[in-house]
Design an enzyme around this catalytic site. Structure first.
Site, PDB file in Angstrom:
ATOM      1  CB  ILE A 163      -0.546   0.090   1.166  1.00 42.54           C
ATOM      2  CG1 ILE A 163      -1.943  -1.154   0.971  1.00 42.54           C
ATOM      3  CG2 ILE A 163      -1.782   1.355   1.250  1.00 42.54           C
ATOM      4  CD1 ILE A 163      -3.114  -1.324   2.386  1.00 42.54           C
TER       5      ILE A 163
ATOM      6  CG  ASP B 281       9.760  -1.048   5.254  1.00 45.57           C
ATOM      7  OD1 ASP B 281       8.258  -0.537   4.971  1.00 45.57           O
ATOM      8  OD2 ASP B 281      10.154  -2.147   5.971  1.00 45.57           O
TER       9      ASP B 281
ATOM     10  CB  THR C 163      -5.831   3.917   5.625  1.00 44.00           C
ATOM     11  OG1 THR C 163      -4.596   3.436   4.750  1.00 44.00           O
ATOM     12  CG2 THR C 163      -6.681   5.064   5.322  1.00 44.00           C
ATOM     13  CB  SER C 164      -2.596   1.007   8.847  1.00 49.42           C
ATOM     14  OG  SER C 164      -1.567   0.717   7.492  1.00 49.42           O
ATOM     15  NE  ARG C 165      -6.220  -4.807  10.382  1.00 50.50           N
ATOM     16  CZ  ARG C 165      -6.699  -4.294   9.770  1.00 50.50           C
ATOM     17  NH1 ARG C 165      -6.389  -3.270   9.194  1.00 50.50           N
ATOM     18  NH2 ARG C 165      -6.328  -5.432   8.926  1.00 50.50           N
TER      19      ARG C 165
ATOM     20  CG  ASP D 203     -11.079   3.385   6.857  1.00 51.05           C
ATOM     21  OD1 ASP D 203     -12.072   3.256   6.378  1.00 51.05           O
ATOM     22  OD2 ASP D 203     -10.471   2.181   6.171  1.00 51.05           O
TER      23      ASP D 203
ATOM     24  CD  GLU E  57     -11.560  -1.145  13.121  1.00 51.99           C
ATOM     25  OE1 GLU E  57     -11.182   0.509  13.218  1.00 51.99           O
ATOM     26  OE2 GLU E  57     -11.620  -1.805  12.685  1.00 51.99           O
TER      27      GLU E  57
ATOM     28  CG  HIS F 228     -11.420  -0.662   9.033  1.00 60.07           C
ATOM     29  ND1 HIS F 228     -10.907  -1.114   9.851  1.00 60.07           N
ATOM     30  CD2 HIS F 228     -11.060  -1.544   7.475  1.00 60.07           C
ATOM     31  CE1 HIS F 228     -10.195  -2.370   9.576  1.00 60.07           C
ATOM     32  NE2 HIS F 228      -9.522  -2.104   8.395  1.00 60.07           N
TER      33      HIS F 228
HETATM   34  P1  NAI Z   1       2.702  -5.073   3.753  1.00 60.86           P
HETATM   35  O1  NAI Z   1       3.203  -6.169   4.627  1.00 60.86           O
HETATM   36  O2  NAI Z   1       2.913  -4.854   1.816  1.00 60.86           O
HETATM   37  O3  NAI Z   1       3.794  -3.805   4.372  1.00 60.86           O
HETATM   38  C1  NAI Z   1       3.585  -3.247   5.689  1.00 60.86           C
HETATM   39  C2  NAI Z   1       4.746  -2.815   5.810  1.00 60.86           C
HETATM   40  O4  NAI Z   1       5.153  -2.286   7.034  1.00 60.86           O
HETATM   41  C3  NAI Z   1       6.610  -3.743   5.419  1.00 60.86           C
HETATM   42  O5  NAI Z   1       7.278  -3.347   4.519  1.00 60.86           O
HETATM   43  C4  NAI Z   1       7.285  -3.524   7.107  1.00 60.86           C
HETATM   44  O6  NAI Z   1       7.890  -4.391   6.426  1.00 60.86           O
HETATM   45  C5  NAI Z   1       6.648  -2.604   7.012  1.00 60.86           C
HETATM   46  N1  NAI Z   1       7.008  -2.259   8.472  1.00 60.86           N
HETATM   47  C6  NAI Z   1       6.653  -2.937   9.662  1.00 60.86           C
HETATM   48  N2  NAI Z   1       6.954  -2.434  11.058  1.00 60.86           N
HETATM   49  C7  NAI Z   1       7.049  -0.962  10.777  1.00 60.86           C
HETATM   50  C8  NAI Z   1       7.488   0.493  11.615  1.00 60.86           C
HETATM   51  N3  NAI Z   1       7.684  -0.403  12.771  1.00 60.86           N
HETATM   52  N4  NAI Z   1       7.595   0.498  11.126  1.00 60.86           N
HETATM   53  C9  NAI Z   1       7.700   1.092   9.789  1.00 60.86           C
HETATM   54  N5  NAI Z   1       7.511   0.008   8.784  1.00 60.86           N
HETATM   55  C10 NAI Z   1       6.752  -1.421   9.500  1.00 60.86           C
HETATM   56  O7  NAI Z   1       1.075  -4.686   3.653  1.00 60.86           O
HETATM   57  P2  NAI Z   1       0.161  -3.584   3.133  1.00 60.86           P
HETATM   58  O8  NAI Z   1      -0.721  -4.778   2.069  1.00 60.86           O
HETATM   59  O9  NAI Z   1       1.232  -2.404   2.566  1.00 60.86           O
HETATM   60  O10 NAI Z   1      -1.048  -2.958   4.384  1.00 60.86           O
HETATM   61  C11 NAI Z   1      -0.268  -2.398   5.071  1.00 60.86           C
HETATM   62  C12 NAI Z   1      -1.659  -2.008   6.091  1.00 60.86           C
HETATM   63  O11 NAI Z   1      -3.001  -1.840   5.143  1.00 60.86           O
HETATM   64  C13 NAI Z   1      -2.248  -4.171   7.304  1.00 60.86           C
HETATM   65  O12 NAI Z   1      -0.995  -4.416   8.057  1.00 60.86           O
HETATM   66  C14 NAI Z   1      -3.609  -3.499   7.137  1.00 60.86           C
HETATM   67  O13 NAI Z   1      -3.309  -3.238   8.963  1.00 60.86           O
HETATM   68  C15 NAI Z   1      -3.938  -1.819   6.906  1.00 60.86           C
HETATM   69  N6  NAI Z   1      -5.094  -2.352   5.817  1.00 60.86           N
HETATM   70  C16 NAI Z   1      -6.682  -1.652   6.257  1.00 60.86           C
HETATM   71  C17 NAI Z   1      -7.168  -1.553   5.228  1.00 60.86           C
HETATM   72  C18 NAI Z   1      -7.818  -0.901   5.621  1.00 60.86           C
HETATM   73  O14 NAI Z   1      -9.498  -1.031   4.633  1.00 60.86           O
HETATM   74  N7  NAI Z   1      -8.563   0.336   5.905  1.00 60.86           N
HETATM   75  C19 NAI Z   1      -7.094  -2.544   4.462  1.00 60.86           C
HETATM   76  C20 NAI Z   1      -5.429  -3.075   3.470  1.00 60.86           C
HETATM   77  C21 NAI Z   1      -4.429  -2.846   4.778  1.00 60.86           C
END
Ligand code: NAI
Length: 332
Positions: free
Chosen positions: A155, A174, A232-234, A258, A263, A295
């Protein structure tokens, strides 16, 4: 296979029924969230399909295992709500959907940024009421601004691409190497450097014990005054009480969410006829420079099609004795 599908909404039923049409799994669509009180509803189902606010700690997994469940199919990318150690111990396979549409979430983050910056939510209300004054709606150009991404995974990279198109300078932090960073015009740097330089900070890392409350009073103090914060993550990446203090002091200029720490008791239900008991959330939504969606960043046609298709494929693989591609519990 028999699938107990928790937290069902009409759109889930639509997309999963279509994806399952030529596979014939017996899906029981259940409306309740999966919790310790509802876990017994899965009795006799080999597969449990769960969403982001379902609860899968060890005691719930034990009930599911005792009831005959062998596969937990998460229809989400995030898996912070599952005790994976307990799942492995119980011999449960857990799968997720790691990449359905990073574009859906990245584009939603941009929607929050633009809406907040240009006060679109307030402008819409004014125009509906016949108030065409633009006083108080002054925004800024995104062009030339520095955006700091915390997490440069699927993302984060997708968002970086979009922001490059806007003419932003993109910094990111990252812990893992990101070979595509330079190609996407992103400068990787430390968290401190990102916080100090960014006009907009956007969170794209998973929720883990290490990232819980990554944004707290200390990190907020290290940001630029008037910063825009987007999550938009958690929800629990952010200490909401500290963010409210930051908003009230002016240290945070704009907040786009989001996701929200608590939530699970609010989102995905129509509560418009009831009082919201969560006083922190109630406080947040009164602030004019705060924009919250429930969300829904994942909620596009393309993403739901991929979520349903990938989940059905994981169930097919499991049924055929293959290790599903997106298993979180496979050895190694
Ligand atoms: P991804 O696994 O491709 O990328 C996450 C990145 O965060 C990785 O490169 C990882 O190394 C990095 N990371 C881990 N710990 C970290 C830290 N302390 N500081 C900085 N970076 C760190 O995951 P993706 O697909 O990009 O999704 C990210 C998050 O988005 C998911 O974990 C999920 O919680 C959230 N999400 C939210 C949605 C929504 O509808 N609001 C939908 C899909 C995902």
């Amino acid at each position: 296979m028999n699938v107990a599908f928790f937290s069902t909404k009409p759109y889930d039923r639509r997309f999963f029924t279509a994806a399952n049409a030529s596979h014939g799994h017996a899906i029981t669509f259940l409306e309740p969230r999966l919790t310790s009180e509802t876990a017994s509803l899965a009795q006799g189902h080999e597969v449990v399909c769960a969403f982001v606010n379902d609860q899968l700690p060890a005691p719930v997994l034990e009930v599911l295992r005792a009831g005959g469940t062998r596969l937990i199919a998460l229809r989400s990318a995030g898996f912070n709500h599952v005790d994976l150690m307990a799942a492995r111990r119980l011999g449960l396979t857990v799968v997720h959907v790691p990449r359905y549409s990073p574009h859906a979430v990245a584009e939603h983050a941009v929607a929050l940024m633009l809406a907040l910056n240009r006060h679109i939510h307030r402008a819409h209300n004014r125009v509906r009421e016949g108030n065409f004054s633009i006083e108080g709606l002054l925004g800024f150009d995104l062009h030339g601004k520095t955006v700091g991404l915390i997490g440069l995974g699927k993302i984060g990279l997708c968002l970086a691409q979009i922001l490059h198109g806007f003419g932003c300078r993109v910094l990111a932090v990252d812990p893992l190497p990101v070979p595509d960073a330079a190609k996407e015009h992103v400068t990787l740097c430390s968290l401190d450097d990102v916080l100090a330089a960014a006009d907009v900070v956007s969170l794209h890392c998973p929720l883990t014990p290490e990232t819980r409350h990554l944004i707290d009073a200390k990190t907020i103090a290290r940001m630029k005054r008037g910063v825009m914060l987007i999550n938009t993550s958690r929800g629990a990446l952010v200490d909401t009480a500290a963010v409210i203090d930051g908003l009230l002091s002016g240290q945070i200029g704009y907040l786009g969410l989001d996701v929200y720490e608590d939530e699970a008791e609010l989102f995905y239900e129509d509560r418009s006829n009831r009082l919201i008991a969560d006083s922190v959330f109630s406080r947040l939504i009164t602030l004019p420079n705060v924009l919250i969606t429930g969300h829904q960043a994942f909620f596009t046609n393309e993403a739901l099609t991929t979520i349903a298709g990938t989940t059905i494929q994981s169930i097919n693989d499991f049924a055929a004795g293959r290790v599903p591609e997106f298993s979180l519990t496979k050895a190694g």
